[in-house]
Design an enzyme around this catalytic site. Structure first.
Site, mmCIF file in Angstrom:
data_model
loop_
_atom_site.group_PDB
_atom_site.id
_atom_site.type_symbol
_atom_site.label_atom_id
_atom_site.label_comp_id
_atom_site.label_asym_id
_atom_site.label_seq_id
_atom_site.Cartn_x
_atom_site.Cartn_y
_atom_site.Cartn_z
ATOM 1 N N TYR A 181 -1.707 -1.118 10.523
ATOM 2 C CA TYR A 181 -1.799 -1.318 9.068
ATOM 3 C C TYR A 181 -0.490 -0.895 8.398
ATOM 4 C CZ TYR A 181 -3.783 -1.171 4.318
ATOM 5 O OH TYR A 181 -4.033 -1.390 2.983
ATOM 6 N N SER B 66 0.862 -1.190 0.000
ATOM 7 C CA SER B 66 0.000 0.000 0.000
ATOM 8 C C SER B 66 0.890 1.229 0.000
ATOM 9 C CB SER B 66 -0.851 0.002 1.276
ATOM 10 O OG SER B 66 -1.523 1.227 1.441
HETATM 11 P P1 NDP Z 1 -11.281 -6.167 -0.074
HETATM 12 O O1 NDP Z 1 -11.759 -6.023 1.326
HETATM 13 O O2 NDP Z 1 -12.239 -6.023 -1.191
HETATM 14 O O3 NDP Z 1 -10.510 -7.560 -0.264
HETATM 15 C C1 NDP Z 1 -9.780 -8.162 0.754
HETATM 16 C C2 NDP Z 1 -9.660 -9.636 0.429
HETATM 17 O O4 NDP Z 1 -8.861 -10.284 1.444
HETATM 18 C C3 NDP Z 1 -11.006 -10.332 0.415
HETATM 19 O O5 NDP Z 1 -11.072 -11.192 -0.714
HETATM 20 C C4 NDP Z 1 -11.003 -11.138 1.694
HETATM 21 O O6 NDP Z 1 -11.753 -12.323 1.509
HETATM 22 C C5 NDP Z 1 -9.519 -11.469 1.819
HETATM 23 N N1 NDP Z 1 -9.141 -11.860 3.182
HETATM 24 C C6 NDP Z 1 -9.193 -11.110 4.286
HETATM 25 N N2 NDP Z 1 -8.821 -11.829 5.346
HETATM 26 C C7 NDP Z 1 -8.507 -13.059 4.882
HETATM 27 C C8 NDP Z 1 -8.056 -14.257 5.495
HETATM 28 N N3 NDP Z 1 -7.839 -14.344 6.805
HETATM 29 N N4 NDP Z 1 -7.848 -15.347 4.725
HETATM 30 C C9 NDP Z 1 -8.089 -15.282 3.404
HETATM 31 N N5 NDP Z 1 -8.500 -14.183 2.765
HETATM 32 C C10 NDP Z 1 -8.719 -13.092 3.516
HETATM 33 O O7 NDP Z 1 -10.116 -5.080 -0.212
HETATM 34 P P2 NDP Z 1 -9.080 -4.719 -1.393
HETATM 35 O O8 NDP Z 1 -9.348 -5.455 -2.608
HETATM 36 O O9 NDP Z 1 -8.997 -3.260 -1.417
HETATM 37 O O10 NDP Z 1 -7.729 -5.233 -0.696
HETATM 38 C C11 NDP Z 1 -6.795 -6.071 -1.339
HETATM 39 C C12 NDP Z 1 -5.400 -5.653 -0.901
HETATM 40 O O11 NDP Z 1 -5.128 -4.346 -1.368
HETATM 41 C C13 NDP Z 1 -5.201 -5.614 0.624
HETATM 42 O O12 NDP Z 1 -3.961 -6.197 0.952
HETATM 43 C C14 NDP Z 1 -5.178 -4.116 0.921
HETATM 44 O O13 NDP Z 1 -4.444 -3.811 2.065
HETATM 45 C C15 NDP Z 1 -4.541 -3.584 -0.346
HETATM 46 N N6 NDP Z 1 -4.785 -2.166 -0.581
HETATM 47 C C16 NDP Z 1 -6.050 -1.702 -0.768
HETATM 48 C C17 NDP Z 1 -6.257 -0.331 -0.924
HETATM 49 C C18 NDP Z 1 -7.619 0.248 -1.066
HETATM 50 O O14 NDP Z 1 -7.754 1.500 -1.024
HETATM 51 N N7 NDP Z 1 -8.668 -0.536 -1.252
HETATM 52 C C19 NDP Z 1 -5.130 0.621 -0.949
HETATM 53 C C20 NDP Z 1 -3.859 0.002 -0.754
HETATM 54 C C21 NDP Z 1 -3.692 -1.331 -0.592
HETATM 55 P P3 NDP Z 1 -12.731 -13.023 2.576
HETATM 56 O O15 NDP Z 1 -13.321 -11.939 3.426
HETATM 57 O O16 NDP Z 1 -13.708 -13.747 1.733
HETATM 58 O O17 NDP Z 1 -11.820 -13.943 3.339
#
Ligand code: NDP
Length: 253
Positions: free
Chosen positions: A162, A149
């Site tokens: 975070y 990020s």
């Molecule tokens: P979402 O919340 O849409 O996606 C997060 C994903 O992580 C989901 O598919 C969730 O699936 C999965 N996840 C969370 N916990 C677990 C776990 N314990 N085991 C397996 N899967 C898990 O957010 P984003 O798409 O935005 O996030 C994706 C990445 O991008 C993250 O690492 C985030 O930090 C990073 N990011 C996002 C930004 C933003 O502004 N959105 C900015 C910078 C970085 P489920 O709940 O089904 O397990």
């Protein structure tokens, strides 16, 4: 569908929503067979159906990858069912915001467990398979893409844990990159700014309002914008390693 990743296998973590979902669709669209993991199985099944309807191959592997054994099982099942592993996209994450003095310690621990330790679980299990794929595949290269990020480069108040996890992902990625370069396993760290996904939804209404004040006035990125960056990195010829990508909304300062 184009063919640049035909014959390769990609594992995408956090594929049930946001960036991971878009990345899985994009890599499948370039010919990769994709293994999809996250906890929400129905979401993964719906995505797999869509990929297969488009002529692709998808494997649904529901798991909580913060659990070491579950993460290892996901990697092993990918290789058993799809035959190899060329690309690991470590994308799963969560963002729990709050003032340090008001945050439960459990939130900090959960942030480390999911954003950092889980990424280490999948990476550790995948390494021998990636090295093998780089050695025997026609593309002469394999890839790890770690989604960090902007918060992994610039720490900000209310995001203590975070930021710590995302700085950790950047450091882990660079050290790993140096080790794996001779074996043709590339490591790329992607550092998005604000993306319109479900990520902020796990926070209190106050924190969501604070984020809205910070980013509400700008056009956020779409998940596809980050999927495109991931796909760019992993589709370069073997001699080209894109090691770090900061991708921000144009208006984000
Ligand atoms: P979402 O919340 O849409 O996606 C997060 C994903 O992580 C989901 O598919 C969730 O699936 C999965 N996840 C969370 N916990 C677990 C776990 N314990 N085991 C397996 N899967 C898990 O957010 P984003 O798409 O935005 O996030 C994706 C990445 O991008 C993250 O690492 C985030 O930090 C990073 N990011 C996002 C930004 C933003 O502004 N959105 C900015 C910078 C970085 P489920 O709940 O089904 O397990």
């Amino acid at each position: 569908m184009d063919d640049v990743l035909r014959g390769t296998v990609a594992l995408v973590t956090g594929a049930s929503s946001g960036i991971g979902r878009a990345a899985a669709l994009t890599l499948a669209g370039k010919g990769a067979a994709v293994a999809l993991t996250a906890r929400r199985a129905e979401r993964l099944t719906e995505l797999a159906d869509r990929i297969e309807a488009g002529g692709g191959t998808a494997l649904v592997l529901p798991a909580d990858i913060a659990d070491e054994a579950e993460a290892a099982r996901v990697v092993e099942r990918t290789v058993e069912e799809l035959g190899r592993l060329d690309t690991l996209v470590n994308n799963a994450g969560l963002m729990l915001l709050g003032y340090a003095s008001e945050s439960p310690l459990a939130d900090w621990k959960r942030s480390v467990d999911v954003n950092l330790t889980a990424l280490m679980h999948t990476t550790h299990a995948a390494l021998p398979h990636l090295v093998r794929a780089a050695g025997d595949g026609p593309r002469k290269v394999a890839d790890i893409v770690n989604v960090s990020s902007l918060a992994g480069r610039r720490a900000v108040a209310t995001a203590t844990a975070y930021c710590a996890t995302k700085f950790g992902v950047v450091a882990f990625s660079e050290a790993l990159r140096q080790e794996l370069a001779p074996q043709h396993v590339r490591v790329c760290v992607v550092e998005p700014g604000a993306v319109d996904t479900e990520l902020r939804g796990h926070n209190s209404p106050e924190m969501q309002q604070a984020l809205e004040q910070m980013f509400g006035g700008i056009e956020r990125l779409e998940a596809q914008d980050i999927a495109d960056a991931i796909a760019y990195g992993v589709t370069r010829p073997w001699r080209v390693a894109v090691t770090e990508m900061v991708v921000l909304p144009t208006e984000q300062v």
